[in-house]
Motif scaffolding. Structure first.
Motif, PDB file in Angstrom:
ATOM      1  N   GLY A 216       0.828  -1.196   0.000  1.00 50.82           N
ATOM      2  CA  GLY A 216       0.000   0.000   0.000  1.00 50.82           C
ATOM      3  C   GLY A 216       0.860   1.243   0.000  1.00 50.82           C
ATOM      4  O   GLY A 216       2.090   1.180  -0.125  1.00 50.82           O
ATOM      5  N   LEU A 217       0.203   2.375   0.146  1.00 47.19           N
ATOM      6  CA  LEU A 217       0.907   3.645   0.101  1.00 47.19           C
ATOM      7  C   LEU A 217       1.875   3.784   1.267  1.00 47.19           C
ATOM      8  O   LEU A 217       3.008   4.259   1.099  1.00 47.19           O
ATOM      9  CB  LEU A 217      -0.117   4.799   0.114  1.00 47.19           C
ATOM     10  N   VAL A 218       1.468   3.327   2.447  1.00 43.56           N
ATOM     11  CA  VAL A 218       2.320   3.452   3.631  1.00 43.56           C
ATOM     12  C   VAL A 218       3.566   2.589   3.499  1.00 43.56           C
ATOM     13  O   VAL A 218       4.681   3.046   3.764  1.00 43.56           O
ATOM     14  CB  VAL A 218       1.527   3.083   4.902  1.00 43.56           C
ATOM     15  N   SER A 219       3.376   1.346   3.079  1.00 44.51           N
ATOM     16  CA  SER A 219       4.522   0.450   2.942  1.00 44.51           C
ATOM     17  C   SER A 219       5.488   0.944   1.862  1.00 44.51           C
ATOM     18  O   SER A 219       6.712   0.866   2.031  1.00 44.51           O
ATOM     19  CB  SER A 219       4.054  -0.972   2.609  1.00 44.51           C
ATOM     20  N   MET A 220       4.955   1.464   0.759  1.00 47.60           N
ATOM     21  CA  MET A 220       5.821   1.997  -0.284  1.00 47.60           C
ATOM     22  C   MET A 220       6.584   3.231   0.197  1.00 47.60           C
ATOM     23  O   MET A 220       7.754   3.431  -0.144  1.00 47.60           O
ATOM     24  CB  MET A 220       4.997   2.349  -1.521  1.00 47.60           C
ATOM     25  N   LEU A 221       5.936   4.044   1.027  1.00 43.44           N
ATOM     26  CA  LEU A 221       6.604   5.212   1.588  1.00 43.44           C
ATOM     27  C   LEU A 221       7.725   4.794   2.529  1.00 43.44           C
ATOM     28  O   LEU A 221       8.832   5.360   2.486  1.00 43.44           O
ATOM     29  CB  LEU A 221       5.579   6.092   2.321  1.00 43.44           C
ATOM     30  N   VAL A 222       7.458   3.792   3.369  1.00 48.11           N
ATOM     31  CA  VAL A 222       8.483   3.298   4.298  1.00 48.11           C
ATOM     32  C   VAL A 222       9.651   2.705   3.529  1.00 48.11           C
ATOM     33  O   VAL A 222      10.823   2.932   3.870  1.00 48.11           O
ATOM     34  CB  VAL A 222       7.876   2.262   5.266  1.00 48.11           C
ATOM     35  N   ILE A 223       9.362   1.947   2.472  1.00 49.16           N
ATOM     36  CA  ILE A 223      10.429   1.352   1.667  1.00 49.16           C
ATOM     37  C   ILE A 223      11.275   2.443   1.006  1.00 49.16           C
ATOM     38  O   ILE A 223      12.507   2.346   0.957  1.00 49.16           O
ATOM     39  CB  ILE A 223       9.828   0.406   0.609  1.00 49.16           C
ATOM     40  N   SER A 224      10.610   3.492   0.522  1.00 53.98           N
ATOM     41  CA  SER A 224      11.348   4.608  -0.095  1.00 53.98           C
ATOM     42  C   SER A 224      12.272   5.275   0.919  1.00 53.98           C
ATOM     43  O   SER A 224      13.428   5.607   0.608  1.00 53.98           O
ATOM     44  CB  SER A 224      10.373   5.629  -0.667  1.00 53.98           C
ATOM     45  N   ILE A 225      11.794   5.457   2.145  1.00 54.61           N
ATOM     46  CA  ILE A 225      12.629   6.057   3.197  1.00 54.61           C
ATOM     47  C   ILE A 225      13.807   5.145   3.530  1.00 54.61           C
ATOM     48  O   ILE A 225      14.937   5.606   3.723  1.00 54.61           O
ATOM     49  CB  ILE A 225      11.773   6.339   4.453  1.00 54.61           C
ATOM     50  N   LEU A 226      13.546   3.832   3.603  1.00 56.04           N
ATOM     51  CA  LEU A 226      14.627   2.882   3.892  1.00 56.04           C
ATOM     52  C   LEU A 226      15.706   2.920   2.811  1.00 56.04           C
ATOM     53  O   LEU A 226      16.906   2.933   3.118  1.00 56.04           O
ATOM     54  CB  LEU A 226      14.048   1.466   4.003  1.00 56.04           C
ATOM     55  N   LEU A 227      15.280   2.949   1.554  1.00 56.52           N
ATOM     56  CA  LEU A 227      16.249   3.007   0.457  1.00 56.52           C
ATOM     57  C   LEU A 227      17.051   4.302   0.497  1.00 56.52           C
ATOM     58  O   LEU A 227      18.267   4.300   0.232  1.00 56.52           O
ATOM     59  CB  LEU A 227      15.526   2.871  -0.883  1.00 56.52           C
TER      60      LEU A 227
END
Length: 295
Positions: A216-227
Motif C-alpha cells: 500500500g501507500l504506507v509500505s511503499m513510503l516506508v520502503i522509499s525512506i529505507l532506500l
C-alpha cells in the motif's frame, strides 16, 4: 634352523622335537603365532579407538571454535551499531560477512516482492478472463516462481558493487594519505563495514516489510525512506573512509572525496541497471510462462 624356546638349542628344520629337552616344537610355534596375532589385533583396536577419540575431540573443538567466532561477530556487530566510528579489531571475515548479509536480506526482499507481483498479475489476469468467460477451465498458469538464479545474480551484483566501491575508496584513501597509510585492504573493508553496519538493520526491516504481505501507500513510503537511508549511510561511509586521516598527503581530501563519490556513483548506477535488467528478464520469463501454460 629351528630354535627351542625352552633351552635355546639349535636343530634342523625337519626336526619336530628338541633333541636336548624333548619339547614338541610345532605346538610351541603355533602358540607363539596365536599370541602374536592376538597382540596385533589388540594393537589395531587400540589404534582405532585412539583415532575415534581424536576425531570426536576435533569435532568438539571445531564446534566450539565456530560458536566462539559467531559470538565474537555478534559482539562486533553490537559494538558497531552502538558506536559506528569506534571501529573494533575483529576477524578478517567480519566485513565481507556483513556485506553479504546486507545483500542477502535486500535480495530476499526484492525476490519476495517480485514473487508477489507475479501472483497478483496472475490473479488479475484470471479475474479479467473470468469476466468474459463462463468456463472456469480457461485460466492462466499461476505456478510461476522466481528461481534460484535470480537470487544468486542479485546478491552477486550487490556484493561485487559494494566491494568495488570500497576498493576505489581504498585506493583514493592511500592517495590522500600518502605514505602514512599502512592499513591493509581487509582491515579497511572491516572498518567501512563497521561504519555502515546500520545498513544491515535497514535491509532486514526492508525484508520484513516485503514478506509481511501488505502492499500500500504506507509500505511503499516506508520502503522509499529505507532506500534513501541506505544510500545516505553508504555515501557517508565511503566519504569518511577517504577523508578520515590524521595527516594529509599529496591529494587533497575534498578532491579525493569528490573523485571517490563520482566513481562510486558510476558503479552504483551500473549495479542498479543490472538489477533492473534482471527484474526485466524475470518479468519477461513470467509473461512467457503465463501464456505458455495459459488459455
Amino acid at each position: 634352523m629351528k630354535t627351542c624356546p625352552k633351552c635355546l638349542s639349535k636343530m634342523k628344520d625337519d626336526v619336530n622335537f628338541c633333541t636336548n629337552c624333548g619339547t614338541k616344537l610345532t605346538d610351541i610355534e603355533s602358540q607363539v603365532t596365536v599370541e602374536a596375532d592376538a597382540a596385533q589385533q589388540k594393537t589395531q583396536g587400540n589404534s582405532n579407538t585412539s583415532q575415534g577419540n581424536a576425531a570426536k575431540q576435533a569435532t568438539a573443538v571445531d564446534t566450539q571454535a565456530i560458536q566462539s567466532a559467531l559470538q565474537g561477530y555478534w559482539s562486533w556487530l553490537l559494538g558497531s551499531w552502538k558506536s559506528p566510528f569506534k571501529a573494533q579489531k575483529t576477524t578478517k571475515y567480519a566485513g565481507i560477512l556483513t556485506l553479504f548479509l546486507e545483500s542477502l536480506f535486500f535480495t530476499l526482499g526484492i525476490g519476495h516482492g517480485a514473487q508477489k507481483a507475479a501472483s497478483a498479475a496472475t490473479n488479475a489476469a484470471n479475474d479479467f478472463l473470468g469476466a468474459f468467460s463462463n468456463s472456469n477451465s480457461s485460466t492462466y498458469n499461476s505456478t510461476y516462481s522466481v528461481g534460484f538464479g535470480f537470487y544468486f545474480a542479485i546478491i552477486l551484483i550487490i556484493l561485487v558493487a559494494a566491494v568495488a566501491m570500497i576498493g576505489i575508496a581504498f585506493l583514493i584513501h592511500r592517495a590522500v594519505g600518502g605514505s602514512a597509510v599502512t592499513e591493509t585492504f581487509i582491515d579497511y573493508l572491516n572498518r567501512l563495514a563497521h561504519y555502515s553496519s546500520s545498513i544491515l538493520l535497514l535491509t532486514f526491516v526492508f525484508f520484513l516489510i516485503a514478506v509481511s504481505g501488505t502492499v500500500g501507500l504506507v509500505s511503499m513510503l516506508v520502503i522509499s525512506i529505507l532506500l534513501l537511508l541506505i544510500s545516505l549511510v553508504w555515501t557517508i561511509t565511503i566519504i569518511c573512509g577517504v577523508v578520515q586521516l590524521e595527516n594529509g598527503g599529496q591529494l587533497d581530501r575534498i578532491y579525493g572525496a569528490v573523485i571517490t563519490g563520482a566513481i562510486c556513483m558510476l558503479i552504483e548506477g551500473i549495479a542498479v541497471s543490472l538489477v533492473i535488467s534482471k527484474l526485466g528478464d524475470t518479468a519477461g520469463s513470467f509473461i512467457s510462462s503465463m501464456f505458455r501454460g495459459g488459455l
